[in-house]
Design an enzyme around this catalytic site. Structure first.
Site, short mmCIF file in Angstrom:
data_model
loop_
_atom_site.label_atom_id
_atom_site.label_comp_id
_atom_site.label_asym_id
_atom_site.label_seq_id
_atom_site.Cartn_x
_atom_site.Cartn_y
_atom_site.Cartn_z
N THR A 185 0.87 -1.18 0.00
CA THR A 185 0.00 0.00 0.00
C THR A 185 0.90 1.23 0.00
OG1 THR A 185 0.00 0.07 2.39
CG2 THR A 185 -1.77 -1.18 1.37
N GLU A 331 -5.93 -3.58 -1.17
CA GLU A 331 -6.30 -4.74 -0.36
C GLU A 331 -7.43 -5.54 -0.98
OE1 GLU A 331 -5.66 -1.73 0.69
OE2 GLU A 331 -4.78 -1.67 2.68
N LYS A 439 -15.22 17.12 10.26
CA LYS A 439 -16.33 17.07 11.20
C LYS A 439 -16.60 18.49 11.68
CE LYS A 439 -18.05 13.21 13.62
NZ LYS A 439 -17.90 12.09 14.47
N TRP A 444 -20.75 15.43 9.58
CA TRP A 444 -19.71 15.23 8.56
C TRP A 444 -19.98 16.03 7.31
CZ3 TRP A 444 -19.15 9.18 8.91
CH2 TRP A 444 -18.37 8.88 10.03
#
Ligand code: AMP
Length: 539
Positions: A185, A331, A439, A444
């Site tokens: 990654t 992944e 936030k 959100w």
């Protein structure tokens, strides 16, 4: 009672056997440092894979050994994929854009024994040499005439190695769970983590990738893969193309070069291509400047980051190319979802269609999804609730290579690190990376929605939104904008443009104009670097 069907292992070597027998004449066309345009077919490619397997055996590479590749998308990298995995070795595809310390870390961590490298990365390897002591030798992906001068020890020329080898090699019948490829990654925090694909996951993922509502790939297609073969197996395209017999077109080092991509697309009659939004932005810019058009491309698959609506619309209006969004991650091999709509777009009101197509789409069969709140309680699929997106399925990573923390929760779900909504009929939309979420006043704000709206302004080339501290609301959004070359654009104009396009309380406190946005090694805007850059900022 058990069923009574054959227990044939799902092996990558079966792709070679199938393609050679049925689609031997289908072509692989690529650009390399030593070929302006290299052209051969699957029959020739897989004969060379057998020569390469013999060459690897001669070098002493055995089953279970890891070889590293530092290479662009071309026929030699394709051969390395097949010859290494199918002989039971593991191909570690290395992203050359990683920092030197990360390269050193992953080469040592994966225990690479040999490195196969394009000539242009030789200077990089010379610098790394003292810190990668376990490497036994280097194979340069070149013919003898183009071999670079180098101080590297134990160096071989790829073409010379292959030339003396027989093209007979019996691929071993491996356990289908044998590791095939390792990809790390990009690791924006901490060290990169190794994801280890296996033969079974690769084959199942390839089946999903070619399905009608995903790539819908067939022997009549010509597929240009602009996703690097060093990042998540170029999204599985080097496996999907030979399974179907599609022609495979590989752009070599010219991934973001609009002229080179246009030439390839038109000369090789490309029908479908896949890449990240920044690649398509570069292509559109070239097409605009040159006045050229795309003659044969019908569809583009865009993933890796949210695709702005303006890109989708320009391809359609000016080039008659349909753009699908797709979502996935390292992944997940990487495919998770593709946005192919059930309805005919022409039957939908424009605003409905535009809103719908921005979503990342529905999960492909094989991937299960859910969204959960901070207490891991499942949230409804109502298109409103934002939650952490979790997945599971046979091509999702179950643990990272030599990593101490488990990758799955107690119920076997993998937390993607993305925040998403899902509609009642399964259309998932990524609203943020959990690390990038803003936030504000306990609610959100989606930076991706804001960025999409800003990029829709004709004078905006790129936009990114980050959260900045605010004494009253905890955080407020800050908009960073790169203007189109030569355009004047004021703060008032761009903030005014957002009104009515997003909730009024989402409108950023400020807009700052910058010359460029920092990018990660996988071609995404680096929010981490932006937050660092603007950590002292106040409005
Ligand atoms: P990588 O593992 O480097 O391929 O990055 C995977 C991440 O890219 C995902 O977890 C998402 O955050 C992001 N990503 C991929 N596809 C999309 C998409 N269609 N929309 C928004 N973000 C995406």
């Amino acid at each position: 009672m058990l069923g009574l069907m054959m227990d044939s292992p799902l092996l990558i070597s079966s792709i070679m056997k199938h393609a050679e027998r049925l689609y031997g004449d289908s072509e692989i066309v690529s650009i390399t440092h030593d070929h302006a345009l290299h052209r051969y077919n699957y029959r020739q490619a897989f004969a060379r894979c057998r020569q390469l397997a013999n060459a690897m055996a001669e070098l002493g590479i055995q089953q279970g050994d890891v070889i590293g590749t530092l290479a662009w998308n071309d026929f030699r990298h394709f051969e390395l994929y097949y010859a290494s995995s199918c002989s039971g070795a593991v191909c570690h595809t290395i992203n050359p854009r990683l920092f030197a310390e990360q390269l050193e870390y992953i080469i040592n961590h994966a225990e690479d024994q040999w490195l196969f490298s394009d000539p242009m990365f030789v200077p990089l390897l010379e610098k790394l040499l003292p810190s990668i002591p376990n490497i036994k030798g280097f194979v340069i992906l070149s013919d003898e005439a183009h071999m670079p001068e180098t101080s590297l020890p134990n160096v071989y020329c790829y073409e010379t190695l292959l030339a003396k080898q027989s093209d007979k090699f019996d691929w071993p019948e491996l356990d289908e769970r044998t590791a095939s490829v390792i990809c790390y990654t990009s690791g924006t925090t901490g060290n990169p983590k190794g994801v280890v694909y296996n033969h079974r996951s690769t084959i199942l993922h390839a089946y999903a990738l070619i399905m009608p509502d995903a790539l819908c790939l067939s022997q009549r297609d010509s597929l240009l893969s602009v996703v690097p073969m060093f990042h998540v197996n170029a999204w599985g395209t080097p496996y999907a193309a030979p399974i179907t017999g599609a022609k495979l077109v590989l752009p070599g080092p010219h991934m973001a070069n609009g002229e080179s991509l246009t030439n390839l697309m038109n000369s090789e009659k490309v029908t479908i291509s896949a890449g990240v939004p920044t690649i398509w932005q570069a292509l559109l810019q070239y097409l605009r400047d040159s006045g050229r058009t795309l003659d044969t491309v019908k569809r583009l698959i865009v993933g890796g980051a949210a695709c702005p609506l303006s890109i989708m619309e320009e391809f359609e209006e000016h080039h008659n190319v349909y753009v699908h969004a797709a979502w996935g991650m390292t992944e997940m091999s990487p495919l998770g979802s593709v946005n192919t709509m059930k309805e005919d777009p022409a039957s939908l009101p424009v605003e409905v269609f535009s809103k719908q197509r921005l979503k990342a789409g529905r999960a492909v069969f094989g991937v299960e999804m859910k969204i959960v709140d901070d207490d891991n309680r499942e949230l409804p699929w109502d298109g409103e609730a934002f939650g952490s997106l979790k997945v599971r399925g046979p091509w999702v990573c179950s643990e990272y290579l030599k990593h101490d923390k488990p990758a799955l929760d107690n119920n076997g779900w993998f937390d993607t690190g993305d925040i998403a909504t899902i509609t009642h009929d399964g259309y998932m939309q990524i609203t943020d990376r959990s690390k990038d979420v803003i936030k504000s006043g306990g609610e959100w704000i989606s930076s991706i929605d804001l960025e999409n709206a800003a990029i829709g302004h004709p004078k905006v080339a790129q936009a990114a939104v980050i959260g900045v501290p605010d004494p009253k609301w905890t955080e407020r959004p800050l908009l960073l904008v790169v203007r189109q070359a030569g355009e004047e654009l004021s703060k008032e104009e761009i903030l005014g443009w957002l009104e009515g396009k997003v909730a009024s309380w989402w409108i950023p406190e400020d807009a700052v104009f910058v010359d460029e946005l920092p990018m990660t090694a996988t071609g995404k805007v680096s929010k981490k670097d932006l937050r660092q850059q603007f950590k002292e900022y106040s409005y």
